[in-house]
Write a protein that holds these residues in place. Structure first.
Motif, PDB file in Angstrom:
ATOM      1  N   ASP A 215       0.789  -1.127   0.207  1.00  0.00           N
ATOM      2  CA  ASP A 215      -0.035  -0.092  -0.040  1.00  0.00           C
ATOM      3  C   ASP A 215       0.659   0.953  -0.397  1.00  0.00           C
ATOM      4  O   ASP A 215      -0.114   2.481   0.094  1.00  0.00           O
ATOM      5  N   VAL A 216       2.007   1.091   0.024  1.00  0.00           N
ATOM      6  CA  VAL A 216       2.776   2.829   0.033  1.00  0.00           C
ATOM      7  C   VAL A 216       3.107   3.309  -1.501  1.00  0.00           C
ATOM      8  O   VAL A 216       3.359   1.695  -2.767  1.00  0.00           O
ATOM      9  N   GLU A 217       2.646   4.259  -0.776  1.00  0.00           N
ATOM     10  CA  GLU A 217       2.031   4.853  -2.244  1.00  0.00           C
ATOM     11  C   GLU A 217       3.211   5.152  -3.445  1.00  0.00           C
ATOM     12  O   GLU A 217       3.811   5.570  -4.546  1.00  0.00           O
ATOM     13  N   ASN A 218       4.888   5.821  -2.673  1.00  0.00           N
ATOM     14  CA  ASN A 218       6.190   6.003  -3.180  1.00  0.00           C
ATOM     15  C   ASN A 218       6.973   4.793  -2.552  1.00  0.00           C
ATOM     16  O   ASN A 218       7.954   4.746  -2.083  1.00  0.00           O
ATOM     17  N   GLN A 219       6.425   4.040  -4.137  1.00  0.00           N
ATOM     18  CA  GLN A 219       7.162   2.395  -4.479  1.00  0.00           C
ATOM     19  C   GLN A 219       8.716   2.266  -4.525  1.00  0.00           C
ATOM     20  O   GLN A 219       9.186   1.670  -3.815  1.00  0.00           O
ATOM     21  N   LEU A 220       8.593   3.252  -5.650  1.00  0.00           N
ATOM     22  CA  LEU A 220      10.208   3.674  -6.483  1.00  0.00           C
ATOM     23  C   LEU A 220      10.967   3.830  -4.604  1.00  0.00           C
ATOM     24  O   LEU A 220      12.766   4.151  -4.543  1.00  0.00           O
ATOM     25  N   GLY A 221      10.295   5.009  -4.186  1.00  0.00           N
ATOM     26  CA  GLY A 221      10.799   5.562  -2.953  1.00  0.00           C
ATOM     27  C   GLY A 221      11.785   4.868  -1.862  1.00  0.00           C
ATOM     28  O   GLY A 221      12.257   5.050  -1.711  1.00  0.00           O
ATOM     29  N   PHE A 222      10.343   4.061  -1.645  1.00  0.00           N
ATOM     30  CA  PHE A 222      11.198   2.256  -0.457  1.00  0.00           C
ATOM     31  C   PHE A 222      11.828   2.082  -1.062  1.00  0.00           C
ATOM     32  O   PHE A 222      12.987   1.953   0.150  1.00  0.00           O
ATOM     33  N   TRP A 223      12.415   1.493  -2.384  1.00  0.00           N
ATOM     34  CA  TRP A 223      13.423   0.302  -2.472  1.00  0.00           C
ATOM     35  C   TRP A 223      14.455   1.116  -2.783  1.00  0.00           C
ATOM     36  O   TRP A 223      15.129   0.494  -2.591  1.00  0.00           O
ATOM     37  N   MET A 224      14.219   2.517  -3.178  1.00  0.00           N
ATOM     38  CA  MET A 224      15.616   3.492  -3.656  1.00  0.00           C
ATOM     39  C   MET A 224      16.038   3.717  -2.415  1.00  0.00           C
ATOM     40  O   MET A 224      16.822   3.733  -1.755  1.00  0.00           O
ATOM     41  N   SER A 225      15.113   4.404  -1.158  1.00  0.00           N
ATOM     42  CA  SER A 225      15.680   3.838   0.363  1.00  0.00           C
ATOM     43  C   SER A 225      16.282   3.117   1.005  1.00  0.00           C
ATOM     44  O   SER A 225      17.383   3.062   1.449  1.00  0.00           O
ATOM     45  N   SER A 226      15.600   1.861   0.239  1.00  0.00           N
ATOM     46  CA  SER A 226      16.597   0.579   1.237  1.00  0.00           C
ATOM     47  C   SER A 226      17.795   0.284   0.767  1.00  0.00           C
ATOM     48  O   SER A 226      18.493  -0.179   1.588  1.00  0.00           O
ATOM     49  N   LEU A 227      18.310   0.797  -0.626  1.00  0.00           N
ATOM     50  CA  LEU A 227      19.345  -0.009  -1.430  1.00  0.00           C
ATOM     51  C   LEU A 227      20.219   1.014  -0.327  1.00  0.00           C
ATOM     52  O   LEU A 227      21.419   0.541  -0.747  1.00  0.00           O
ATOM     53  N   GLY A 228      19.548   2.535  -0.399  1.00  0.00           N
ATOM     54  CA  GLY A 228      20.137   3.822   0.320  1.00  0.00           C
ATOM     55  C   GLY A 228      20.801   3.293   1.654  1.00  0.00           C
ATOM     56  O   GLY A 228      22.248   3.764   1.743  1.00  0.00           O
ATOM     57  N   VAL A 229      20.068   3.113   1.944  1.00  0.00           N
ATOM     58  CA  VAL A 229      20.305   2.258   3.686  1.00  0.00           C
ATOM     59  C   VAL A 229      22.427   1.358   3.611  1.00  0.00           C
ATOM     60  O   VAL A 229      22.399   1.696   4.145  1.00  0.00           O
ATOM     61  N   TRP A 230      21.621   0.861   2.775  1.00  0.00           N
ATOM     62  CA  TRP A 230      22.806  -0.197   3.036  1.00  0.00           C
ATOM     63  C   TRP A 230      23.693   0.086   1.756  1.00  0.00           C
ATOM     64  O   TRP A 230      25.169  -0.573   2.174  1.00  0.00           O
ATOM     65  N   LEU A 231      23.453   1.240   1.215  1.00  0.00           N
ATOM     66  CA  LEU A 231      24.458   1.604   0.573  1.00  0.00           C
ATOM     67  C   LEU A 231      25.242   2.181   1.736  1.00  0.00           C
ATOM     68  O   LEU A 231      26.501   3.186   1.634  1.00  0.00           O
ATOM     69  N   SER A 232      24.917   3.769   2.197  1.00  0.00           N
ATOM     70  CA  SER A 232      25.386   3.984   3.096  1.00  0.00           C
ATOM     71  C   SER A 232      25.767   3.247   4.049  1.00  0.00           C
ATOM     72  O   SER A 232      27.379   4.301   5.106  1.00  0.00           O
TER      73      SER A 232
END
Length: 333
Positions: A215-232
């Motif tokens: 139900d997350v509206e911003n699906q792109l943001g959700f998955w990109m942030s998931s990648l971003g967390v591990w990139l950090s």
């Protein structure tokens, strides 16, 4: 959150284990060696690693906010999710794994959100993190296949492992079936009980929270942030490596292996991965021709800087939480 005697004993035991592993690793390293390494450390790169880590924490909070909004149909501020997250990290340094419940409790208190749904979103979050960690392990396997295989063969006897799994599997399946039948019987027999009703309602909200990802509206943001967390995580470790002369020449793939081993060490049920993180990071660095002392010192610097950051920001977050909670209490004349 009250801690029972059993939980208190578990906390003490895990702390003793963590301190014991840490002492065993560092008993042969003198204070002069450690202080000398710190003196050679580039504070510029250390500051950069802390800033990247803080950005990663904020990104994780924003991702959690997306899940919460989808689950509770609310609009939680990212700052509230961030402070709750940092209180959770601070709690994990005292009671392993309790931080996930603690951060949910903070948002329940400050924003009046349902605890079951919040726990459900955390389960989704941790499931995504598990997926990301497995992906990192697979990437490390592809890039450093020979080293990865040699380490696995060194740590695990594959023949004994497969035989043990075959022996344990039938017992495990039987236990799961038995416990499932017991739970089913209890819920059916005592379905009108207040406790059963509360557990059932909590379970429904938990399930709804776990479904929040769709139900997350911003699906792109959700998955990109998931990648971003591990990139950090990766960049945080890389920045510290660049700031230490003995690790400055490590390749990008070597840092990936270090991150993978460190992440595995952090999953151990001890406060803040103390001991286990240091042992696995030092172990893998020795495979890249660093001395045992150099590996341990690198692990101590990266872990120490992160723990101090969590303590500082976590205490600030705790103060903000207490202030918000105090304002929400009704005043009596």
């Amino acid at each position: 959150m009250k801690i029972t005697l059993k939980q208190g004993i578990q906390v003490v035991v895990s702390l003793i284990v963590a301190v014991g592993i840490f002492w065993f690793l560092y008993k042969d390293i003198s204070f002069e060696e450690l202080s000398g390494a710190v003196a050679e450390l580039s504070w510029y790169w250390l500051a950069a690693s802390i800033l990247v880590a803080l950005f990663g924490f904020w990104l994780r909070a924003w991702r959690w906010k997306l899940l919460i909004d989808a689950s509770t149909e609310s609009n939680v501020r990212t700052s509230r999710a961030f402070w709750a997250l940092m209180v959770g990290y601070l709690t994990n340094l005292i009671v392993p794994r309790a931080g996930e419940v603690a951060r949910c409790g903070v948002l329940k208190k400050t924003d009046g959100l349902d605890m079951g749904k919040l726990v459900g979103t955390v389960i989704v979050e941790r499931s995504i993190d598990l997926l990301m960690m497995v992906s990192c392990i697979f990437l490390a396997f592809v890039i450093e296949r020979e080293l990865f295989v040699s380490i696995f063969e060194e740590l695990v006897a594959t023949d004994d492992l497969s035989e043990s799994l075959m022996n344990i599997l039938p017992i495990g399946i039987g236990v799961v079936i038995f416990l499932s039948l017991v739970v089913f019987f209890i819920f059916k027999k005592f379905k009108e009980s207040r406790i059963v009703i509360k557990v059932r309602n909590f379970g429904k909200n938990l399930y709804k929270g776990m479904l929040s990802i769709k139900d997350v509206e911003n699906q792109l943001g959700f998955w990109m942030s998931s990648l971003g967390v591990w990139l950090s995580y990766y960049l945080t470790m890389y920045a510290v490596a660049l700031g230490i002369p003995s690790t400055a020449s490590l390749t990008a793939s070597a840092i990936l292996m270090v991150m993978v081993m460190g992440s595995i060490g952090m999953t151990a049920p001890v406060q803040g991965g103390i001991g286990t993180f240091h042992a696995l990071v030092a172990f893998i660095l020795m495979k890249y021709d660093l001395s045992e002392e150099q590996g341990k010192i690198f692990a101590a610097i990266i872990h120490g800087s992160q723990v101090l950051t969590i303590i500082a920001i976590g205490l600030l977050a705790l103060g903000i939480f207490l202030r918000i909670s105090a304002k929400k209490k009704p005043r009596t004349s």
